[in-house]
Design an enzyme around this catalytic site. Sequence first.
Site, PDB file in Angstrom:
ATOM      1  N   HIS A  13      82.570  35.723 107.820  1.00  0.00           N
ATOM      2  CA  HIS A  13      82.137  37.182 108.429  1.00  0.00           C
ATOM      3  C   HIS A  13      81.206  37.158 109.545  1.00  0.00           C
ATOM      4  CE1 HIS A  13      80.216  40.820 107.779  1.00  0.00           C
ATOM      5  NE2 HIS A  13      80.970  41.142 106.644  1.00  0.00           N
ATOM      6  N   GLN A  60      87.928  33.267 105.182  1.00  0.00           N
ATOM      7  CA  GLN A  60      87.395  34.484 106.252  1.00  0.00           C
ATOM      8  C   GLN A  60      85.702  34.191 106.694  1.00  0.00           C
ATOM      9  OE1 GLN A  60      86.364  38.699 104.736  1.00  0.00           O
ATOM     10  NE2 GLN A  60      87.814  38.931 106.421  1.00  0.00           N
ATOM     11  N   GLU A  88      79.206  44.812 106.553  1.00  0.00           N
ATOM     12  CA  GLU A  88      79.637  45.599 107.317  1.00  0.00           C
ATOM     13  C   GLU A  88      79.424  47.035 107.663  1.00  0.00           C
ATOM     14  OE1 GLU A  88      83.809  43.778 108.260  1.00  0.00           O
ATOM     15  OE2 GLU A  88      84.417  45.632 107.751  1.00  0.00           O
ATOM     16  N   PHE A 131      84.715  51.592 107.807  1.00  0.00           N
ATOM     17  CA  PHE A 131      84.484  50.061 107.610  1.00  0.00           C
ATOM     18  C   PHE A 131      85.542  49.316 108.585  1.00  0.00           C
ATOM     19  CE2 PHE A 131      82.981  46.970 104.467  1.00  0.00           C
ATOM     20  CZ  PHE A 131      81.863  47.395 104.136  1.00  0.00           C
ATOM     21  N   ARG A 170      91.096  39.155 105.240  1.00  0.00           N
ATOM     22  CA  ARG A 170      91.029  40.411 104.283  1.00  0.00           C
ATOM     23  C   ARG A 170      90.096  41.318 104.953  1.00  0.00           C
ATOM     24  NH1 ARG A 170      86.877  42.175 101.591  1.00  0.00           N
ATOM     25  NH2 ARG A 170      85.641  40.089 101.599  1.00  0.00           N
ATOM     26  N   LEU A 189      74.581  37.674 103.681  1.00  0.00           N
ATOM     27  CA  LEU A 189      75.438  38.572 104.352  1.00  0.00           C
ATOM     28  C   LEU A 189      74.797  39.885 104.748  1.00  0.00           C
ATOM     29  CD1 LEU A 189      78.440  38.792 104.979  1.00  0.00           C
ATOM     30  CD2 LEU A 189      78.548  40.086 102.654  1.00  0.00           C
ATOM     31  N   ARG A 211      87.236  41.325 110.875  1.00  0.00           N
ATOM     32  CA  ARG A 211      86.134  40.217 110.699  1.00  0.00           C
ATOM     33  C   ARG A 211      86.460  39.180 111.482  1.00  0.00           C
ATOM     34  NH1 ARG A 211      84.571  41.203 104.303  1.00  0.00           N
ATOM     35  NH2 ARG A 211      83.530  43.176 104.648  1.00  0.00           N
ATOM     36  N   HIS A 225      82.510  33.293 104.020  1.00  0.00           N
ATOM     37  CA  HIS A 225      82.478  34.314 103.146  1.00  0.00           C
ATOM     38  C   HIS A 225      83.425  34.578 102.127  1.00  0.00           C
ATOM     39  CE1 HIS A 225      81.257  38.297 101.920  1.00  0.00           C
ATOM     40  NE2 HIS A 225      82.152  39.131 102.356  1.00  0.00           N
TER      41      HIS A 225
END
Lengths: 558, 233
Positions: free
Chosen positions: A221, A219, A234, A98, A373, A231, A265, A331
């Site tokens: 994304h 954030q 990821e 990730f 994050r 979304l 991100r 996000h």
Amino acid sequence: MAALQSSKLGNVAVLSKLYPARSHTGAAQGGIGAALGNMEEDHWEWHMFDTVKGGDYLVDQDAAEVMCREAVDTVIELEHMGLPFSRTPEGKIAQRRFGGHTKNYGAAPVMRSCYAADRTGHMILQTLYQQGIKNEVQFYNEYLVIDLLVNGDGQCCGVVALNLLDSEIHTFHAKAVFFATGGFGRIFKVTSNALALTGDGVIVAARRGIPLEDMEFFQFHPTGIYRLGILISEAARGEGGILLNNDGERFMERYAPTLKDLAPRDVVSRCMFQEIREGRGIGGKDYVHLDLRHLGRKVLDEKIPDITDFMRVYQGLEPERDLIPTHPTAHYAMGGIPTNFDAEVILDDKDTPMPGFYAAGECACVSIHGANRLGTNSLVDIVVFGRRGGKKMAEFMRENDLPALPPNPDGAARDLVDRLLHGTGTESVGAIRAEMQQVMFDEAFVVRNGAGLRKCADTIRGLKERYARAGIQDHSRTFNTDLMEAIELGFMLDCAELVAAGALAREESRGGHYREDFPTRDDVNWLKHTLAYLEPEGVRMASKPVTITRFEPKERVY
Amino acid sequence: MADYTFKIQRFNPDKDKKPHYEEYTIPLEQTDRVLDGLNEIKWTQDGTLTYRRSCAHGVCGSDAMRINGRNRLACKVLIKEVGSNHITIEPMLGFTVIKDLVVDLEPFFEKYRSIAPYLINDSPPGETERLQSPEDRARYDDGTKCILCAACTTSCPPFWANKEFVGPAAIVNAHRFIFDSRDQGAEDRLAVLNTKNGVWRCRTVFNCTDACPRDIEITRAIEDVKRTLLFGK
């Protein structure tokens, strides 16, 4: 999670705006990070380093240590509760790569994200709801919380909520209150967030004088479905997907030679923006391509089935054959209600907790996410701090008597509801909301600057004045969603004002907050958290220091 | 952009004795969702229009409703799939209508709770995860996708005929645990499903499978449970 922990020792009720199984945790896809080491060597210290670096060193490291250490036991506890994780051939919890998760302090990507296909959040939400039923937690479904009760001794003593079913206002008198109310992505025009994510909890707290921490950090994304913002996890890149510009170039190799498409991100979103600005968006437009064609049908259908389905349903594209148009989508709020690592809400810059008030998850700011994050850490956050906070709250409930209510506890809530339900205002809720979402998208998104943010703040002030004259069309008592949306808009406007004020104040670039007029990180002046007080005349800014234990701030290179 | 006419069943208990239909015409793109149409009506024409919604991409289960006669999530049907410029929208059948497209889901969740929808295993789990092979995990995968939207149960003719029937959603969720190798509560759940309001009311109509927005093979799961009751696991 908090309700489960505390229900073992006390009488607990869960109030939820939606049926609990409909909360947005259920939309989390890719996984939950924990250094189980099921696939390869891993250590919680590595996870902690990635979290701190990912957050551009604005992370409180004592809290990050707690989170990454306890993530391991908490994931095991979820499995014991019945969570259907995907499995390794040996039957252990499966893990995958990730963004921003590395081995040996940044050396190479590591498989740390524990997953259940691409429905990890759905499985967590279902499992915790199931356990709530098993443990006979009392649920009040479709109650909108509109006020927090604090008595003259400064003690939190309950909430006031609107029952959507009949518009009755209820006062819940309690020894302690725990907020897990989520974020506020709906202040932006393009977002992955549910329509319900309107910042209710954070603003209910802010209106009672609690400062909000780091609200400027939001954030974006990288891989939202073009125009819709839905979304694409990821996990798509964790399984090998790559980003391509108009020249067919894998541009992330240029910006982040080690992690490439799996850089954090904020980095990837900014690079996409840069590509688009320099004319390498697809066909000169404002998106790039996500390429999953080489993954093969088996990986698409077994490892990321839901997002494969999203691409088929919403874009009519077949990821085995077609390139997927994506662009950044709002996000996740890194900021929120300040808490310590026992989920106790903090009132000021001296770490003073408010007795009886707890918060965890996206509505809270511990801060383990700092300025950005890492993927999977939202799920780690909710279960680790929900669990710790729930236990802490149970202790508090055992040791304390029911506090006195303030006089006229539901007065403010009744005034708010009466004004909207029986008022004669004519300003349209839908129009004000659309203008707010547009200006936040235009001026407070991936790239910001002072002039734009000033314009944004002015626009929001103007919209708040119009909101004071807002009217609704539905004046009935039964299931009045027109009323609900009007109340939510009030929460969102306050959120937008706080985000714009924080973004204007912070004259540097760090993590998810990028100022083109201050393009570098400034540790001398800005290695600190902001605290924003919501006051009638506007937002008042203050600050508090960042806790640094193991990892000194360094330049962030991937 | 083209104009679409939404014919929507309306009912406000504060003033209506029975439901009626109202029509709205709005401009939409082919790639818009039916939910976008409902939002457009609510936000620009008639704020009194009432429906549940949240995630808007088919994972929360809030906006199940009848779209041209079939149970669907409004956020998972694109305008172009409807195949007509006239779209009729009605609440799910079989539950009391609270207002417009909002139905009372309490009886639905009561059925869900009746099958003990949680892992039952009293043996101490130890320090690490309970092991489960990928094959054992695959055995109950389909049911884990359920989002409790109620589209299946409210499309089921035996349920319309008898509201005591536990219904497809509860059976799917029972199946999810009965076939989980970690669970020890199968006997109790099977006992609930072996009563007169359990699986035997199913007439294998397949409406549930057709209605499921998560593509769960619900009828197959129900048959699985029936077979287990007859022949054992």
